[in-house]
Each structure stands twice: as structure tokens, then as C-alpha cells.
Design a protein around this motif. Structure first.
Motif, short mmCIF file in Angstrom:
data_model
loop_
_atom_site.label_atom_id
_atom_site.label_comp_id
_atom_site.label_asym_id
_atom_site.label_seq_id
_atom_site.Cartn_x
_atom_site.Cartn_y
_atom_site.Cartn_z
N GLU A 21 19.12 -10.85 25.12
CA GLU A 21 18.74 -9.60 25.81
C GLU A 21 19.10 -8.39 24.96
N GLN A 22 20.30 -8.43 24.38
CA GLN A 22 20.76 -7.29 23.59
C GLN A 22 19.94 -7.15 22.31
N THR A 23 19.63 -8.26 21.67
CA THR A 23 18.86 -8.21 20.42
C THR A 23 17.46 -7.66 20.68
N LEU A 24 16.81 -8.16 21.73
CA LEU A 24 15.46 -7.70 22.03
C LEU A 24 15.45 -6.24 22.46
N SER A 25 16.49 -5.84 23.18
CA SER A 25 16.59 -4.43 23.56
C SER A 25 16.72 -3.54 22.32
N CYS A 26 17.55 -3.99 21.37
CA CYS A 26 17.71 -3.24 20.13
C CYS A 26 16.40 -3.22 19.34
N MET A 27 15.66 -4.33 19.34
CA MET A 27 14.37 -4.37 18.64
C MET A 27 13.40 -3.36 19.24
N ASP A 28 13.39 -3.27 20.56
CA ASP A 28 12.50 -2.30 21.22
C ASP A 28 12.88 -0.88 20.83
N LYS A 29 14.18 -0.60 20.82
CA LYS A 29 14.65 0.75 20.52
C LYS A 29 14.40 1.12 19.06
N CYS A 30 14.58 0.15 18.16
CA CYS A 30 14.51 0.42 16.72
C CYS A 30 13.16 0.05 16.10
N ARG A 31 12.25 -0.45 16.91
CA ARG A 31 10.94 -0.91 16.41
C ARG A 31 11.13 -2.03 15.38
N GLY A 32 12.08 -2.93 15.67
CA GLY A 32 12.33 -4.05 14.77
C GLY A 32 11.24 -5.10 14.88
N GLU A 33 10.87 -5.68 13.75
CA GLU A 33 9.79 -6.67 13.77
C GLU A 33 10.31 -8.11 13.86
N GLU B 25 0.83 -1.20 0.00
CA GLU B 25 0.00 0.00 0.00
C GLU B 25 0.87 1.25 0.00
N PRO B 26 0.46 2.30 -0.74
CA PRO B 26 1.23 3.56 -0.72
C PRO B 26 1.36 4.10 0.70
N GLY B 27 2.55 4.51 1.04
CA GLY B 27 2.76 5.07 2.38
C GLY B 27 2.94 4.03 3.47
N ALA B 28 3.00 2.75 3.09
CA ALA B 28 3.19 1.70 4.10
C ALA B 28 4.56 1.87 4.76
N PRO B 29 4.64 1.64 6.07
CA PRO B 29 5.93 1.84 6.75
C PRO B 29 6.97 0.82 6.30
N ALA B 30 8.23 1.21 6.38
CA ALA B 30 9.33 0.32 6.01
C ALA B 30 9.39 -0.85 6.99
N ARG B 31 9.84 -2.00 6.50
CA ARG B 31 10.08 -3.15 7.36
C ARG B 31 11.43 -2.98 8.03
N ARG B 32 11.54 -3.46 9.28
CA ARG B 32 12.76 -3.21 10.06
C ARG B 32 13.20 -4.53 10.71
N TYR B 33 14.43 -4.92 10.44
CA TYR B 33 14.96 -6.19 10.93
C TYR B 33 16.28 -5.94 11.68
N VAL B 34 16.37 -6.47 12.88
CA VAL B 34 17.56 -6.30 13.71
C VAL B 34 18.48 -7.50 13.52
N VAL B 35 19.78 -7.22 13.29
CA VAL B 35 20.80 -8.26 13.23
C VAL B 35 21.89 -7.88 14.23
N GLU B 36 22.03 -8.70 15.27
CA GLU B 36 23.03 -8.45 16.32
C GLU B 36 24.22 -9.37 16.08
N CYS B 37 25.44 -8.81 16.15
CA CYS B 37 26.65 -9.60 15.92
C CYS B 37 27.48 -9.67 17.20
N LYS B 38 27.99 -10.86 17.51
CA LYS B 38 28.86 -11.04 18.67
C LYS B 38 29.99 -12.00 18.32
N ILE B 39 31.15 -11.75 18.91
CA ILE B 39 32.26 -12.70 18.84
C ILE B 39 32.16 -13.60 20.06
N LEU B 40 32.22 -14.91 19.85
CA LEU B 40 32.11 -15.85 20.97
C LEU B 40 33.35 -15.77 21.84
#
Length: 545
Positions: free
Chosen positions: A497-509, A469-484
Motif C-alpha cells: 500500500e505504501q509503495t503504490l501510494s508513493c508511486m502515485d505521488k511521485c509518478r513512479g513507473e 529522444e531529446p526532451g524525453a522525461p526522466a525515468r522514475r523508480y520507487v524503492v520503499e524500505c521497511k524494518i520487519l
């Protein structure tokens, strides 16, 4: 027969050279620093340093100060840019010729005084290159009743013995001020004088700038704009043209630039003047126009951004930036000394205070792109392979493809990286960028000691069809990177915890956690996996690499 173009009557946003108020939207240059403090230092006959990153407004501030002092009539003030002496490098005679030519030219043009240009050539023969600057300034000051204030711009462009000689001659003449030497000398450059690590070509010794110029009373730094400055600058355009910025656009200029003056001007200039449709002043500039301008600046590799990225090749810069990009493993952070961090802060690459972070979102985007520019072009992947029939991005297939790519190419590619500490994260970002460039964008966050890299993929709907639909919001995906480091289960628990926190902050779906295992003794079958995990009922996909 064509019509002659209409003359440009409106001012514009300046991205090249000093501000000219008649031509450019600008803030009053003398309000960019503490003018009272500068005037007190001059009154006290002090020598001091004004430094700031490139294209921050240093020259505009110096020129305004020069004009203020000359109009007041209590001093003569000479401004000179000595950058032309850089090519002389350690050839002191040629360096002095370039420096004194710059002084004499400005004296003739701004003070109407040609005598300095008549003095110094003969003095070069009699006094020699290691005393000519001091002697020429002495005789010139003695010939005029008003005390001289000397503003030397781009001082740290000088190299080796040339810079040593300039600093030491200024120091040697200091005791004769103000009757027979400048009352006050202001050195201006990117770095503070204490950080001038000069290699003397004649003796081979390393000379610290502070010891070559130990008459410095103070170091002043020209800061970035604050948010009110950004809004005030953009308001100049609205007042003169009627073109408005939405509240989201104003906030986006501030958030993307964090007040770096060149970035503020470049974003507004790109949005308002270089996009033909936006030259219609009845059109309001919104957040999307600013983000499009941001992408244009990055892709065009503007000189300001390219020069900044060129500093990434310096070893002392790498010692700071690599741990930031990798999240700062224990031991890696220690390689970045306080002097290294202060140097990189002086360059404007990282924040001035607190935990060392890349200074603003645009630099966060530019740095990995510059480091991986050549490598990204070698990645044989196409955007269309990862676009679903509805036009959405298939992040699951994209990350699965990265796993295969990483297994096949990582050993060979990572060995070629200068930034090996951050190699896995940079390789992931280059792979994602290669795909996302075709329709969306990546936003990044990392900081020294954070032990992770946060990536947000923003994918506009409808870019590849799919009936959005015209004007539909962009899709947002969070990718968290860590070195083991240590236990995998601990890394996953912290990463969730970090990924979900980032999703909350960035409105990631949706959220994805990529864990890089750099243990060469483990087989790939153990390091590559895909797991569905959750925390508090919220799912996150975990990818091993």
C-alpha cells in the motif's frame, strides 16, 4: 594585453554574512519579525531573546533594528557580536575582555562614542571579571541621557563560566535600568536561552540558561521565508536583470528549500551566477537548472550544509534524527525527549510543527550523505555495471547486487555506525547513491513514526547513450524500505500500500519494497528473497534483506 574586467553593477543573492541592500537582493529585514511586538517590548523595558537557525537572517534583522532605533533618536542602540569570546571558554577574564572589546568597538564605530573603550580596562582591575560587564554598562549608561538598547549577537557561542558570568551580570544590573543600565537587552543566537545547558568549570555544576537569565520576558523566533517571500526575492533578480524563472523553477526553489533563507539564496545564486551559461540574462531559469544547482550545493559540501551535518554527531541530535531515518520504531521514538526535539527544531534540522520530519528535501539529501560519506567511498561498485544498452537504469540488477552486498558486509559495517537504528536504510541509500551519482539522483522522504523510508530514483534518459529522444522525461523508480516488525505478510501488505501510494505521488513507473529482517537467529537463506506481489492488479517487487 588583457582587458580589465567590467565592474559588477548588478546585485546578487547573498549566502555569506549580513545582508547589504546595496549589494544583495533581499527582503526588508524588519519585515522578518513582528516589529510592533519588538518595539513594545523595548518600550516596556523588557529583556528578551531572538533566536533562529544559522544563516536565517538574524544579524541582518538586528542591524536593521539598531539603525531604526538610532535614527529615531529616542534611544542609543548598540549591536555587538560576542562570538570572539568563544575561544576563552571557561576563562572568564579573557571572555570579558573579548566581550567588552566587541562592545567598545561597535560603540566607537556606530555611535561615535569611544568612552566605553576607555572605561572597561581599569574596571577589569578594580571590579574583577565577574562584575566588570555590569559596572562598565552602568557607568556608560549614567554618562548619557538617552536610554541604551543592547543587542548581543551570537550569545550562545560563549562557553561555560564565561556565558554564566555574562548572563548573571546582565541579570544583576537589570534592576538599575534604564538610568544606570540598558533599558532593554536582546540576546540573539541559535537556541533559546532556556536551552543553554552550561557546564561550570569552576564548580562542575550544570546551570540552565533560564536560571542564569530569568529576567527574560519573551522568546521570539525568526522564521523561514514563506512561498510568497521566495517568489518576491527571486523577482528582484528578474526586475533588475530581465532574467526570468519559469513557474516550475519558482515552485522547485520553494519545494526544495521550504523557505530556508540560505538555501533559497544559494540555489538562486548557483543557478544564476555560478553556471557560466546562465549569466546570459536572456536565458530563462527552469526547473532543471534549479535541480542542477541543488546537486552542486550538495556535492560541494558548502559550509552551511557541512556545519549543519556536523551537529549530527551530538547524542541529543542522534536521538531525534535516528528514529526519523529509520521510520521510528516503538521504543526508539521514546528516546527522543520533547527537549531533544525542540533543540533539533531550534537548529533547523526538523520541521517546527507536527510530526518531526527533516525540514526540507535538501537536508533530507544531505543528512544520509554526510552520515555515509566515508562508507560510500568504500563501496566498490560502478554505475556502468547497471546501465542497460538503451541507457536505462537496471534497477532489478542493482537491488539484487545490494542483497549480495548486504549479506557480505552488513554485520561488519553496521557495527561501526553511530546511527545503528537507521543502519540498514542508510547502507541501502549509500549503495544506491554510489551508483545513481553517475547519472541521476535520489529523492528521499522519512518521518518520525512513519515506519518506512521512501526513496525515488530519478534517472535521466540518454545520459549513457541508448538513443533516447531529446526532451524525453526522466525515468522514475520507487524503492520503499521497511524494518520487519512482527509478521512478514503484514509487513508486505502494508508495504504494498505504501509503495503504490508513493508511486502515485511521485509518478513512479515501477515499485520495489525492501524489507530488512534484523533477527540474528534467522539464517540468511530465509532472510534473502525476491517475490513478485501485486495489489489491485498493480505489481511490486519485494526484496528481503
Amino acid at each position: 594585453m588583457g582587458h580589465a574586467p567590467k565592474p559588477m553593477t548588478e546585485r546578487f543573492f547573498n549566502t555569506t554574512g549580513p545582508v547589504v541592500p546595496a549589494d544583495h537582493y533581499c527582503l526588508p529585514p524588519l519585515e522578518r519579525f513582528d516589529l510592533d511586538e519588538v518595539l513594545r517590548l523595548i518600550a516596556a523595558k523588557r529583556c528578551f531573546v531572538l533566536h533562529a537557525p544559522r544563516q536565517t537572517g538574524k544579524t541582518s534583522a538586528l542591524l536593521a533594528l539598531r539603525d531604526l532605533l538610532n535614527e529615531a533618536g529616542a534611544h542609543r542602540c548598540l549591536y555587538a557580536n560576542v562570538e570572539a569570546g568563544q575561544t576563552a571558554r571557561g576563562d572568564v577574564e579573557q571572555g570579558m575582555r573579548a566581550t567588552l572589546t566587541a562592545f567598545a568597538r561597535e560603540a566607537r564605530l556606530t555611535l561615535g562614542d569611544a568612552s566605553l573603550g576607555e572605561l572597561w580596562p581599569d574596571l577589569l582591575e578594580t571590579a574583577g571579571p565577574h562584575a566588570v560587564l555590569m559596572e562598565a554598562l552602568t557607568l556608560w549608561c549614567e554618562s548619557h541621557p538617552l536610554p541604551l538598547v543592547l543587542l548581543i549577537d551570537e550569545i550562545d557561542a560563549l562557553v561555560g563560566d564565561t556565558l554564566i558570568s555574562v548572563l548573571r551580570q546582565l541579570r544583576a544590573g537589570y534592576v538599575s535600568r534604564p538610568a544606570a543600565f540598558p533599558r532593554s537587552v536582546i540576546l540573539c543566537g541559535i537556541r533559546d536561552v532556556r536551552d543553554y545547558r552550561i557546564h561550570s568549570e569552576s564548580s562542575g555544576e550544570i546551570v540552565a540558561g533560564g536560571s542564569a537569565f530569568n529576567i527574560k520576558a519573551k522568546s521570539l523566533r525568526l522564521g523561514d521565508f514563506d512561498e510568497s517571500d521566495v517568489r518576491a526575492l527571486l523577482a528582484r533578480h528578474t526586475e533588475e536583470t530581465g532574467q526570468e524563472f519559469t513557474e516550475n523553477a519558482l515552485a522547485t526553489v520553494w519545494n526544495q528549500s521550504r523557505g530556508q533563507p540560505w538555501l533559497v539564496n544559494a540555489l538562486a545564486d548557483q543557478a544564476c551566477f555560478w553556471c557560466k551559461a546562465h549569466r546570459d540574462r536572456s536565458r530563462t531559469i527552469d526547473e532543471e537548472e534549479i535541480m542542477e544547482a541543488r546537486e552542486e550545493l550538495i556535492l560541494s559540501r558548502q559550509t552551511h550544509l557541512h556545519q549543519l551535518a556536523d551537529k549530527l554527531q551530538e547524542e541529543r541530535v542522534r536521538r531525534v534524527i535516528a528514529p526519523i531515518l529509520s521510520g521510528g520504531a516503538a521504543g526508539e521514538v521514546d528516546k527522543a525527549s520533547p527537549n531533544d526535539i525542540e533543540y533539533v527544531r531550534d537548529l533547523g534540522l526538523v520541521t517546527r510543527r507536527g510530526t518531526a520530519r527533516i525540514a526540507n528535501p535538501i537536508y533530507r539529501e544531505v543528512i544520509p550523505r554526510e552520515l555515509m560519506h566515508a562508507r560510500e567511498a568504500e563501496i566498490v561498485q560502478e554505475t556502468e555495471w547497471y546501465v542497460k544498452p538503451d541507457g536505462d537504469l537496471d534497477v532489478e540488477s542493482l537491488l539484487a547486487a545490494f542483497q549480495r552486498f548486504f549479506r557480505e558486509h552488513s554485520e561488519h559495517w553496521l557495527e561501526r555506525f553511530q546511527y545503528k537504528e537507521a543502519g540498514p536504510q542508510l547502507l541501502l541509500q549509500a549503495f544506491l547513491q554510489r551508483i545513481v551519482n553517475g547519472g541521476g539522483r535520489i529523492e528521499r522522504e522519512y518521518a518520525l513514526g512513519s515506519r518506512r523510508t521512501d526513496l525515488l530514483i530519478v534517472w535521466p534518459p540518454g545520459r549513457f547513450g541508448g538513443g533516447a529522444e531529446p526532451g524525453a522525461p526522466a525515468r522514475r523508480y520507487v524503492v520503499e524500505c521497511k524494518i520487519l516488525r512482527g509478521s512478514l505478510e503484514t509487513a508486505i501488505r502494508e508495504g504494498l500500500e505504501q509503495t503504490l501510494s508513493c508511486m502515485d505521488k511521485c509518478r513512479g513507473e515501477s515499485g520495489h519494497l525492501v524489507i530488512f529482517d534484523r533477527d540474528e537467529s534467522k539464517p540468511w537463506e530465509e532472510k534473502l528473497y525476491r517475490r513478485e506481489e501485486s495489489l489491485d492488479g498493480r505489481p511490486v517487487t519485494v526484496w528481503g534483506a
